[in-house]
Design a protein around this motif. Structure first.
Motif, PDB file in Angstrom:
ATOM      1  N   ALA A  55      12.547  -0.179 -29.004  1.00  0.00           N
ATOM      2  CA  ALA A  55      13.262   0.285 -27.812  1.00  0.00           C
ATOM      3  C   ALA A  55      14.580  -0.445 -27.567  1.00  0.00           C
ATOM      4  O   ALA A  55      14.768  -1.601 -27.960  1.00  0.00           O
ATOM      5  CB  ALA A  55      12.374   0.128 -26.580  1.00  0.00           C
ATOM      6  N   ASP A  56      15.489   0.270 -26.874  1.00  0.00           N
ATOM      7  CA  ASP A  56      16.714  -0.329 -26.343  1.00  0.00           C
ATOM      8  C   ASP A  56      16.559  -0.678 -24.864  1.00  0.00           C
ATOM      9  O   ASP A  56      17.255  -1.551 -24.365  1.00  0.00           O
ATOM     10  CB  ASP A  56      17.891   0.650 -26.487  1.00  0.00           C
ATOM     11  CG  ASP A  56      18.248   0.931 -27.939  1.00  0.00           C
ATOM     12  OD1 ASP A  56      18.281  -0.023 -28.732  1.00  0.00           O
ATOM     13  OD2 ASP A  56      18.494   2.109 -28.269  1.00  0.00           O
ATOM     14  N   PHE A  57      15.664   0.028 -24.187  1.00  0.00           N
ATOM     15  CA  PHE A  57      15.434  -0.227 -22.765  1.00  0.00           C
ATOM     16  C   PHE A  57      14.088   0.355 -22.356  1.00  0.00           C
ATOM     17  O   PHE A  57      13.466   1.117 -23.099  1.00  0.00           O
ATOM     18  CB  PHE A  57      16.563   0.347 -21.902  1.00  0.00           C
ATOM     19  CG  PHE A  57      16.636   1.856 -21.868  1.00  0.00           C
ATOM     20  CD1 PHE A  57      16.014   2.582 -20.862  1.00  0.00           C
ATOM     21  CD2 PHE A  57      17.342   2.553 -22.847  1.00  0.00           C
ATOM     22  CE1 PHE A  57      16.079   3.968 -20.823  1.00  0.00           C
ATOM     23  CE2 PHE A  57      17.422   3.935 -22.817  1.00  0.00           C
ATOM     24  CZ  PHE A  57      16.792   4.650 -21.810  1.00  0.00           C
ATOM     25  N   ILE A  58      13.644  -0.016 -21.138  1.00  0.00           N
ATOM     26  CA  ILE A  58      12.359   0.433 -20.594  1.00  0.00           C
ATOM     27  C   ILE A  58      12.605   1.279 -19.359  1.00  0.00           C
ATOM     28  O   ILE A  58      13.360   0.888 -18.472  1.00  0.00           O
ATOM     29  CB  ILE A  58      11.474  -0.765 -20.200  1.00  0.00           C
ATOM     30  CG1 ILE A  58      11.189  -1.656 -21.413  1.00  0.00           C
ATOM     31  CG2 ILE A  58      10.160  -0.291 -19.569  1.00  0.00           C
ATOM     32  CD1 ILE A  58      10.622  -3.019 -21.020  1.00  0.00           C
ATOM     33  N   MET A  59      11.975   2.437 -19.293  1.00  0.00           N
ATOM     34  CA  MET A  59      11.903   3.208 -18.054  1.00  0.00           C
ATOM     35  C   MET A  59      10.516   2.981 -17.467  1.00  0.00           C
ATOM     36  O   MET A  59       9.508   3.407 -18.033  1.00  0.00           O
ATOM     37  CB  MET A  59      12.137   4.704 -18.306  1.00  0.00           C
ATOM     38  CG  MET A  59      12.022   5.541 -17.031  1.00  0.00           C
ATOM     39  SD  MET A  59      12.473   7.281 -17.242  1.00  0.00           S
ATOM     40  CE  MET A  59      11.106   7.883 -18.262  1.00  0.00           C
ATOM     41  N   ASN A  60      10.461   2.283 -16.346  1.00  0.00           N
ATOM     42  CA  ASN A  60       9.198   1.892 -15.711  1.00  0.00           C
ATOM     43  C   ASN A  60       8.896   2.841 -14.564  1.00  0.00           C
ATOM     44  O   ASN A  60       9.569   2.811 -13.535  1.00  0.00           O
ATOM     45  CB  ASN A  60       9.324   0.445 -15.232  1.00  0.00           C
ATOM     46  CG  ASN A  60       8.152  -0.021 -14.383  1.00  0.00           C
ATOM     47  OD1 ASN A  60       7.117   0.627 -14.323  1.00  0.00           O
ATOM     48  ND2 ASN A  60       8.331  -1.154 -13.721  1.00  0.00           N
ATOM     49  N   THR A  61       7.867   3.695 -14.748  1.00  0.00           N
ATOM     50  CA  THR A  61       7.427   4.563 -13.660  1.00  0.00           C
ATOM     51  C   THR A  61       6.094   4.117 -13.076  1.00  0.00           C
ATOM     52  O   THR A  61       5.591   4.759 -12.153  1.00  0.00           O
ATOM     53  CB  THR A  61       7.318   6.036 -14.114  1.00  0.00           C
ATOM     54  OG1 THR A  61       6.269   6.175 -15.082  1.00  0.00           O
ATOM     55  CG2 THR A  61       8.627   6.542 -14.692  1.00  0.00           C
ATOM     56  N   GLY A  62       5.522   3.015 -13.614  1.00  0.00           N
ATOM     57  CA  GLY A  62       4.322   2.476 -12.990  1.00  0.00           C
ATOM     58  C   GLY A  62       3.224   2.104 -13.951  1.00  0.00           C
ATOM     59  O   GLY A  62       3.314   2.311 -15.164  1.00  0.00           O
ATOM     60  N   ASN A  63       2.150   1.564 -13.396  1.00  0.00           N
ATOM     61  CA  ASN A  63       0.991   1.126 -14.158  1.00  0.00           C
ATOM     62  C   ASN A  63       0.192   2.317 -14.661  1.00  0.00           C
ATOM     63  O   ASN A  63       0.275   3.432 -14.124  1.00  0.00           O
ATOM     64  CB  ASN A  63       0.110   0.211 -13.307  1.00  0.00           C
ATOM     65  CG  ASN A  63      -0.121   0.768 -11.922  1.00  0.00           C
ATOM     66  OD1 ASN A  63       0.818   0.964 -11.164  1.00  0.00           O
ATOM     67  ND2 ASN A  63      -1.377   1.034 -11.590  1.00  0.00           N
ATOM     68  N   LEU A  64      -0.609   2.080 -15.668  1.00  0.00           N
ATOM     69  CA  LEU A  64      -1.354   3.157 -16.328  1.00  0.00           C
ATOM     70  C   LEU A  64      -2.671   3.468 -15.650  1.00  0.00           C
ATOM     71  O   LEU A  64      -3.157   4.594 -15.726  1.00  0.00           O
ATOM     72  CB  LEU A  64      -1.601   2.797 -17.797  1.00  0.00           C
ATOM     73  CG  LEU A  64      -0.352   2.510 -18.631  1.00  0.00           C
ATOM     74  CD1 LEU A  64      -0.739   2.127 -20.049  1.00  0.00           C
ATOM     75  CD2 LEU A  64       0.579   3.714 -18.639  1.00  0.00           C
ATOM     76  N   ASP A  65      -3.271   2.485 -14.990  1.00  0.00           N
ATOM     77  CA  ASP A  65      -4.596   2.661 -14.415  1.00  0.00           C
ATOM     78  C   ASP A  65      -4.632   2.087 -13.010  1.00  0.00           C
ATOM     79  O   ASP A  65      -4.001   1.065 -12.731  1.00  0.00           O
ATOM     80  CB  ASP A  65      -5.649   1.968 -15.294  1.00  0.00           C
ATOM     81  CG  ASP A  65      -7.060   2.311 -14.862  1.00  0.00           C
ATOM     82  OD1 ASP A  65      -7.597   1.575 -14.006  1.00  0.00           O
ATOM     83  OD2 ASP A  65      -7.626   3.292 -15.363  1.00  0.00           O
ATOM     84  N   ALA A  66      -5.390   2.719 -12.134  1.00  0.00           N
ATOM     85  CA  ALA A  66      -5.447   2.301 -10.733  1.00  0.00           C
ATOM     86  C   ALA A  66      -5.994   0.886 -10.566  1.00  0.00           C
ATOM     87  O   ALA A  66      -5.677   0.208  -9.583  1.00  0.00           O
ATOM     88  CB  ALA A  66      -6.308   3.282  -9.940  1.00  0.00           C
ATOM     89  N   GLU A  67      -6.799   0.412 -11.508  1.00  0.00           N
ATOM     90  CA  GLU A  67      -7.403  -0.914 -11.394  1.00  0.00           C
ATOM     91  C   GLU A  67      -6.508  -2.015 -11.959  1.00  0.00           C
ATOM     92  O   GLU A  67      -6.838  -3.198 -11.850  1.00  0.00           O
ATOM     93  CB  GLU A  67      -8.748  -0.929 -12.138  1.00  0.00           C
ATOM     94  CG  GLU A  67      -9.742   0.114 -11.666  1.00  0.00           C
ATOM     95  CD  GLU A  67     -10.099  -0.043 -10.196  1.00  0.00           C
ATOM     96  OE1 GLU A  67     -10.222  -1.196  -9.750  1.00  0.00           O
ATOM     97  OE2 GLU A  67     -10.224   0.981  -9.501  1.00  0.00           O
ATOM     98  N   ASP A  68      -5.392  -1.670 -12.552  1.00  0.00           N
ATOM     99  CA  ASP A  68      -4.525  -2.657 -13.184  1.00  0.00           C
ATOM    100  C   ASP A  68      -3.924  -3.621 -12.174  1.00  0.00           C
ATOM    101  O   ASP A  68      -3.686  -3.271 -11.011  1.00  0.00           O
ATOM    102  CB  ASP A  68      -3.377  -1.961 -13.930  1.00  0.00           C
ATOM    103  CG  ASP A  68      -3.838  -1.229 -15.180  1.00  0.00           C
ATOM    104  OD1 ASP A  68      -4.976  -1.467 -15.614  1.00  0.00           O
ATOM    105  OD2 ASP A  68      -3.047  -0.427 -15.716  1.00  0.00           O
ATOM    106  N   THR A  69      -3.644  -4.838 -12.630  1.00  0.00           N
ATOM    107  CA  THR A  69      -2.870  -5.824 -11.888  1.00  0.00           C
ATOM    108  C   THR A  69      -1.635  -6.159 -12.709  1.00  0.00           C
ATOM    109  O   THR A  69      -1.502  -5.735 -13.872  1.00  0.00           O
ATOM    110  CB  THR A  69      -3.684  -7.104 -11.630  1.00  0.00           C
ATOM    111  OG1 THR A  69      -3.902  -7.767 -12.894  1.00  0.00           O
ATOM    112  CG2 THR A  69      -5.023  -6.783 -10.986  1.00  0.00           C
TER     113      THR A  69
END
Length: 291
Positions: free
Chosen positions: A134-148
């Motif tokens: 990758a050249d950059f990250i597009m962050n739209t959120g965590n994958l699972d509701a239980e994630d921290t």
């Protein structure tokens, strides 16, 4: 520090404003169903000749949010317009309006659940499977509701080692879905930034998205616009940075902290402690979103 007034409903403030910028999650719905008094408040707002823009920190585009609102019980034609952090980020990715975006490469790693894949549509990027590509990250959120945040420690450390810029499409740190708290993209982006990562933020409390909302309310002066939301960090601070008043919804994300009861009563001692430690105070407080 003086307390902002606690009022029973929006009608007590209606004469002061011509338009409202209204938060979505925690104000209009809980991620599962719309709050009937909140929907009725938007209906009353429209009947009173007031304009409204729903401003959401959702990492999705406007058409997706509009459709989801309808499923939850918020009619698509009820607000006059809708803006989201996801839409704001997508427009920047599409048009590359400034040097930060113009410096991005073509290879994007998308961190986010399958429900956010629509954020890729119409973008001229190569979406890659690993950070090393990758050249950059597009962050739209965590994958699972239980994630921290710690769930992503190895991922964030590797991104830092590669010096990858991150686009945060939802600045919220957490959300309450049906009574349960979940982290959001903002929690991951904040940790990344605090460890030295480069982050471009979209949505509340950043002023850019408010300028987009003002453009949807032509002819209305900022002093006649108020923002309504349940977060001091995003809604209240964002309104202050944009130069407009704010109306805080106590029963939202801070509801447990404030001891808000089912009858709408706010625990006075908890409210006093809350006000004393707040960096930015709202113009007024409502127990929940209602007219």
């Amino acid at each position: 520090m003086s307390h902002p007034p606690v009022l029973p409903g929006l009608s007590a403030l209606a004469d002061r404003y011509d338009a409202f910028i209204v938060d979505l999650w925690g104000v209009m719905h809980d991620g599962i169903t719309a709050f009937p008094p909140a929907v009725a408040a938007l209906e009353a707002m429209k009947a009173a000749g007031k304009r409204s823009v729903i401003l959401s920190n959702a990492p999705r585009r406007i058409d997706v949010i509009t459709a989801r609102n309808a499923e939850l019980g918020i009619p698509p034609d009820l607000p006059d317009a809708l803006m989201s952090s996801g839409e704001d980020a997508w427009q920047h990715l599409k048009n590359r309006p400034d040097a930060w975006y113009q410096a991005l490469g073509r290879r994007c790693y998308h961190l986010g659940p399958a429900r956010d894949l629509g954020m890729r549509d119409g973008l001229d990027f190569d979406f890659v499977e690993t950070l090393d590509e990758a050249d950059f990250i597009m962050n739209t959120g965590n994958l699972d509701a239980e994630d921290t945040v710690e769930t992503y420690r190895a991922f964030l450390d590797r991104a830092l080692a590669l010096n990858l810029p991150m686009i945060c499409t939802n600045p919220d740190l957490e959300v309450v879905r049906g009574g349960r708290r979940e982290i959001c993209a903002g929690a991951l982006a904040l940790d990344y930034e605090q460890h030295g990562g480069r982050v471009r933020w979209h949505g509340k409390p950043h002023p850019e998205v408010y300028r987009s909302c003002f453009a949807l309310l032509p002819g209305i002066a900022p002093e006649r616009i108020a923002a309504i939301g349940d977060s001091l960090r995003t809604d209240v601070a964002g309104a202050a940075a944009a130069g407009i008043d704010s109306i805080f919804i106590a029963a939202g994300i801070h509801g447990a902290e404030l001891g808000v009861e089912d009858n709408g009563e706010i625990d006075p001692d908890r409210f006093d402690a809350f006000v004393r430690k707040a960096r930015t105070l709202p113009t007024a407080v409502l127990p929940d979103m209602r007219w």
